[in-house]
Write a protein that holds these residues in place. Structure first.
Motif, PDB file in Angstrom:
ATOM      1  N   GLY A 385     -92.509 -36.732   0.251  1.00 42.12           N
ATOM      2  CA  GLY A 385     -91.534 -37.333  -0.651  1.00 42.12           C
ATOM      3  C   GLY A 385     -90.143 -37.490  -0.068  1.00 42.12           C
ATOM      4  O   GLY A 385     -89.316 -36.599  -0.179  1.00 42.12           O
ATOM      5  N   PHE A 386     -89.880 -38.647   0.518  1.00 43.29           N
ATOM      6  CA  PHE A 386     -88.529 -38.932   1.001  1.00 43.29           C
ATOM      7  C   PHE A 386     -88.310 -40.432   0.952  1.00 43.29           C
ATOM      8  O   PHE A 386     -89.120 -41.198   1.461  1.00 43.29           O
ATOM      9  N   ASN A 387     -87.197 -40.853   0.318  1.00 43.08           N
ATOM     10  CA  ASN A 387     -86.830 -42.258   0.293  1.00 43.08           C
ATOM     11  C   ASN A 387     -85.642 -42.430   1.238  1.00 43.08           C
ATOM     12  O   ASN A 387     -84.530 -42.005   0.935  1.00 43.08           O
ATOM     13  N   SER A 388     -85.886 -43.042   2.395  1.00 52.85           N
ATOM     14  CA  SER A 388     -84.841 -43.117   3.418  1.00 52.85           C
ATOM     15  C   SER A 388     -83.695 -44.038   2.995  1.00 52.85           C
ATOM     16  O   SER A 388     -82.592 -43.950   3.521  1.00 52.85           O
ATOM     17  N   LEU A 389     -83.962 -44.916   2.051  1.00 52.91           N
ATOM     18  CA  LEU A 389     -82.936 -45.869   1.626  1.00 52.91           C
ATOM     19  C   LEU A 389     -81.941 -45.237   0.654  1.00 52.91           C
ATOM     20  O   LEU A 389     -80.788 -45.644   0.576  1.00 52.91           O
ATOM     21  N   THR A 390     -82.398 -44.230  -0.079  1.00 55.74           N
ATOM     22  CA  THR A 390     -81.504 -43.570  -1.030  1.00 55.74           C
ATOM     23  C   THR A 390     -81.201 -42.128  -0.619  1.00 55.74           C
ATOM     24  O   THR A 390     -80.283 -41.505  -1.140  1.00 55.74           O
ATOM     25  N   GLY A 391     -82.008 -41.571   0.302  1.00 51.32           N
ATOM     26  CA  GLY A 391     -81.826 -40.182   0.707  1.00 51.32           C
ATOM     27  C   GLY A 391     -82.431 -39.182  -0.265  1.00 51.32           C
ATOM     28  O   GLY A 391     -82.252 -37.973  -0.091  1.00 51.32           O
ATOM     29  N   ASP A 392     -83.163 -39.670  -1.261  1.00 49.66           N
ATOM     30  CA  ASP A 392     -83.769 -38.737  -2.224  1.00 49.66           C
ATOM     31  C   ASP A 392     -84.957 -38.013  -1.588  1.00 49.66           C
ATOM     32  O   ASP A 392     -85.868 -38.642  -1.066  1.00 49.66           O
ATOM     33  N   PHE A 393     -84.935 -36.699  -1.668  1.00 48.66           N
ATOM     34  CA  PHE A 393     -85.932 -35.847  -1.030  1.00 48.66           C
ATOM     35  C   PHE A 393     -86.585 -34.975  -2.087  1.00 48.66           C
ATOM     36  O   PHE A 393     -85.907 -34.389  -2.927  1.00 48.66           O
ATOM     37  N   SER A 394     -87.921 -34.897  -2.056  1.00 49.06           N
ATOM     38  CA  SER A 394     -88.641 -34.023  -2.982  1.00 49.06           C
ATOM     39  C   SER A 394     -89.982 -33.681  -2.344  1.00 49.06           C
ATOM     40  O   SER A 394     -90.768 -34.577  -2.038  1.00 49.06           O
ATOM     41  N   ARG A 395     -90.203 -32.413  -2.100  1.00 51.07           N
ATOM     42  CA  ARG A 395     -91.470 -32.017  -1.468  1.00 51.07           C
ATOM     43  C   ARG A 395     -92.064 -30.786  -2.135  1.00 51.07           C
ATOM     44  O   ARG A 395     -91.349 -29.982  -2.700  1.00 51.07           O
TER      45      ARG A 395
END
Lengths: 456, 468
Positions: A385-395
């Protein structure tokens, strides 16, 4: 196997393919050839479960025709097969759009001198099978003998591989690299009182055979890890200080650096595009990519396009200092090339890291948790879980609770989430435990506060 | 069609004798020739075109449930003979078994539907697919700032020759199309991806046009511009039909691959006949769905893949077997798959799905007062030994008072396979297969798979948001 002789043979072959491509009508051509050998064995219980050994080879090429690029690869190296492949590619080229950004590196940039980086150990070639089998068997015995609660294993394995890769191109590029590695992996499983299986694994990988951890060290650590997870429960949902172990932390810096490349800018895949020379992390964070450290998994003296490798400081005390750029990304974004080109077999080189690490701090991992009253110690993460465009991280994660400054009960089945600005901005201490047992290394990290999704 | 492998049956039999010369119980030769083509369109141009050729043979010798393995890319008798000698080293005695005369087996069915392979079409026609998608995405909304389109096609020709004399061949086509878009409203950017395909030809685009893929991707990306942070903690979750099948694949599929159970390392070890899911759950692995990404005519050990009921109304019914585990359990093989001739086969999923229930999709949503509605996912991962899994959404929404409301930023769902399937308390009647886009990784080997399910409600799952 003599590496110099092998490199010369392959280079001669690559040069002849370059010449043939130019004869067939390419304006420029780049040809990579690789040839290697791999070995692996697995013991489960007292029995040899798998034994594999094979040699492999392959060729990759990029042809430049009228401002267009076409690429191909083949595991069949016979001349008629390669001729047909090149003819097909050249015939297809007019259907591709011209792209002025596709260029080989300018000849004056080809300043890389191949140096001995300590990445090839002759023992990787010469060690005999019986010693290798014994090492895997010993690791498996160490797991099973460690504690009677170990109920099963997926087996212990030893693997070794070496290869020679060369690249020749019509701009004058001549690059040859020979490297090898070996690795020993062990795995352990035990059962909770409620019957839930807990597993642990541990591995050692090294360029030099002598640097490999012993079968006992690997096997016992795998067993210890499985046992340490017995009875793990979900932590309560909430915000906590979070400490990432040096096992879990490298994934974070890998994701961050994926957002600091020229490719991530032109593909619009990074939340950091407009952040050069600004703070993207706390002042405790310094990130360096250093290919020139010898003998490590990422050590290299020449990048994939022929430039002399150099140490790149990506983040200095929290400030984003640079974006990595290979030739194509440099041409598209105007960023200067940073000698960071990877060397894929049959596509355009992109940016890659070599020996990537976070500069260590002064405190021991114990000191990092000593003043945490209640917190989360993350030993590993799962999922993507990582969106490189927004920097949102969830793992997903597993690890231990921290209570009154000490590691306490094991926890599992929880998520750890934050935006990367909050995560990297919230790093208030970095441990002193930088250990080069993997390609990207990161000491233990402490993040002031993160959202934990668990029970309730 | 010319024979790409150049090894006749008599030679193959001789080579298998070499493989068995040290006393192996069984041996096979796995010939493979893959030809692949791909195009990448980005920033208004076709920028990349590539072709890949991969060809070789893997030699496997079995002794009990242990495997000796070697491969070579050189399809000469001499080179394959060397590989046979290496693989033979798993055994160490006099020959026990002799290689039989080779008998070709003809398949009487075909599960692929590639009527018009891309490779037979003109370049102009192939380029047109990616240009159409790009044009449609850019026309859909002025906030679209980046479009990347990829189309790839491959053909995998395999031939298995076994010591028992069986020779079987298969030509496995595969098409994959994807589009990624980025939108920017001046304040923030979001992205979305759509993809699909299967064992189909260009006629796939009659079902799902490049324009439709493009419009869906733009719509999702625009929706995400309004996304809010997801909550953290335990909530009821409604998984929408189709793509959510990845939950099934991760949460239970891997644990039902028989190799893990044979070794005693799966959470499902020793539980055949026992309840492992709610009674509403019947889970199938089905390689026979024509044209699906997970369909296969023959597995990579030369056996016929068949539909298996894995979980029958909540009870564990069967595992997926390769030849090693089939011998161990006295079961039927047919699920032995491998990434290529460079890899050993192991039990793998094909197309894994959950059967329909009796509720409707709207009943599921209406039944939730505060929860999460998941539409699509970027991927997932499972710990086989205990069934703990994680998967990441790319499109999800809040459910409030029985209505789908705010879109959520990327969020992880985390849980435990048996636990989550035990909490499936509603199953809808809107079964759908995912449009073929999933690739499954196991022990470093990737194989294409399919997934599917109707919409379901899970009474409680852990949500990894950042909003507490």
């Amino acid at each position: 196997m003599n590496p110099e002789v092998r490199e010369q043979e392959l280079m001669n072959q690559a040069e002849s393919v370059v010449n043939r491509a130019l004869q067939l009508g390419a304006d420029d051509a780049e040809v990579s050839l690789s040839s290697g050998q791999e070995f692996s064995c697995v013991y489960r219980g007292e029995s040899l479960d798998k034994l594999e050994e094979a040699g492999n080879q392959g060729i990759g090429l990029r042809l430049f025709v009228d401002g267009r690029v076409v690429s191909g690869s083949s595991s069949d190296l016979r001349a008629p097969v390669l001729d047909q492949l090149m003819r097909d590619l050249i015939d297809a080229a007019p259907h591709v759009d011209p792209d002025e950004h596709h260029t080989l590196a300018p000849p004056k940039a080809l300043d890389g001198q191949v140096q001995d980086m300590g990445i090839f150990d002759p023992a990787t070639v010469t060690e005999e099978a019986p010693e290798r089998l014994q090492r895997a068997l010993d690791a498996e015995r160490s797991v099973r003998g460690f504690d009677e609660r170990i109920s099963a294993t997926d087996g212990a394995s030893f693997g070794a591989a070496y290869s020679t890769s060369v690249t020749a191109a019509s701009n004058g590029l001549r690059r040859a690299v020979t490297g090898g590695w070996q690795s020993l992996v062990a795995d352990a499983i035990c059962n909770d009182e409620e019957g839930k299986k807990r597993n642990g694994y541990f591995w050692s990988t090294a360029r030099r055979l002598a640097d490999l951890k012993t079968a006992n060290e690997v096997g016992e650590e795998a067993a210890r890890r499985a046992l340490s997870r017995l009875g793990a429960l979900k932590p309560a949902t909430g915000r906590y200080p979070v400490v990432f172990s040096r096992e879990a932390a490298p994934a974070l810096i890998g994701l961050l650096v994926g957002c600091t490349t020229a490719t991530s800018i032109w593909r619009q895949r990074t939340y950091l595009a407009d952040r050069l020379r600004t703070a993207i992390a706390s002042s405790a964070v310094t990130l360096i990519d250093d290919p020139l450290l010898p003998g490590l998994l990422g050590s290299s003296s020449v990048d994939g396009e022929g430039r002399s490798r150099r140490r790149n400081v990506l983040v200095k005390e929290g400030e984003l200092m640079m974006f990595l750029a290979a030739q194509y990304g440099a041409n598209r974004t105007g960023i200067e090339p940073t000698a960071s080109a990877s060397r894929p077999m049959a596509s355009q080189p992109g940016e890659g890291t070599t020996n990537l690490y976070m500069a260590p701090g002064e405190q021991t991992p114990d000191q990092l948790i000593a003043d945490i009253d209640e917190g989360i110690f993350v030993e590993g993460t799962i999922g993507f879980g990582f969106n490189s465009l927004t920097g949102d991280f969830s793992r997903g994660a597993f690890g231990r609770m921290i209570r009154a400054g000490q590691l306490a009960e094991p926890i599992a089945e929880f998520t750890v989430s934050a935006n990367f600005d909050e995560l990297f901005g919230g790093i208030d201490a970095v441990g002193n435990d930088l250990i080069w047992d993997r390609k990207s290394a990161c000491p233990t990290l402490r993040v002031r506060s993160m959202a934990i999704g668990g029970a309730g | 069609m010319t024979d790409p492998f150049l090894i006749d049956d008599a030679t193959a039999q001789r080579l298998l004798s070499v493989a068995l010369s040290r006393g192996g119980d069984d041996a096979d030769l796995f010939f493979e020739a893959t030809s692949a083509f791909s195009l990448v369109f980005e920033g208004g141009k076709v920028r990349q075109l590539s072709r890949h050729i991969d060809k070789g043979v893997g030699v496997r010798v079995l002794r009990g449930d242990a495997s000796g393995f070697a491969y070579t890319e050189e399809l000469t008798e001499e080179s394959i003979r060397r590989a046979c000698r290496t693989a033979a080293c798993i055994a160490d005695q006099d020959p026990q078994v002799h290689a039989q005369d080779v008998e070709p087996k003809k398949l009487t069915y075909d599960r692929y539907s590639a009527q018009m392979p891309l490779v037979d079409r003109s370049f102009a026609e192939r380029m047109d697919l990616v240009r159409r998608a790009d044009a449609a995405a850019r026309a859909a909304d002025p906030r679209v700032t980046q479009v990347e389109v990829m189309v790839a096609e491959s053909t995998r020709q395999i031939r298995v020759v076994r010591a028992d004399g069986l020779r079987v061949e298969d030509h496995q086509p595969m098409l994959r199309f994807s589009i990624q878009v980025v939108v920017d409203d001046g304040q923030q950017q979001q992205r979305a991806m759509e993809s699909g395909g299967g064992r189909k030809g260009i006629e796939y685009f009659d079902e799902v046009s490049p324009e439709l893929h493009a419009e869906r991707a733009v719509k999702t990306a625009l929706t995400l511009l309004d996304a809010v942070a997801a909550p953290a903690g335990e909530y009821p979750v409604v998984l929408k039909a189709g793509d959510s099948g990845i939950l099934l694949h991760e949460a239970v599929g891997h644990g039902l691959e028989a190799d893990f159970n044979r070794k005693g390392t799966s959470t499902y070890t020793g539980r055949i006949g026992k309840p492992v899911a709610s009674e509403l759950c019947t889970v199938i692995d089905d390689p026979t769905v024509v044209g699906d990404r997970g369909a296969i005519n023959v597995d990579d050990e030369g056996n016929e893949p068949t539909k298996r009921v894995l979980i029958d109304q909540g009870q564990l019914a069967d595992y997926m077997h390769d030849s090693i585990s089939a011998a161990h359990y006295a079961a039927q093989s047919g699920s032995g798959r491998r990434e290529s001739f460079r890899h050993l086969p192991m039990p793998r999923m094909s197309n894994t799905y959950l059967l329909n229930g009796e509720s409707t999709h709207d009943e599921l949503v209406r039944s939730v007062s505060k929860g999460i509605y998941c539409v699509s996912f970027s991927g997932g991962q499972v710990n086989i030994s205990n069934g703990d899994f994680v998967f990441s959404t790319t499109e999800a929404y809040l459910i409030e008072d029985g209505k789908i409301t705010a879109p959520l930023k990327d969020v992880n769902l985390i849980g435990n396979g048996p636990d989550a399937l035990g909490k499936v308390d509603m199953v809808a009647n809107d079964f759908a297969l995912s449009d073929g886009r999933w690739t499954c990784g196991k022990d470093g080997q990737s194989v294409p798979v399919g997934v599917g399910m109707p919409s379901i409600r899970v009474s409680k799952m852990t949500i990894g948001g950042s909003n507490l």
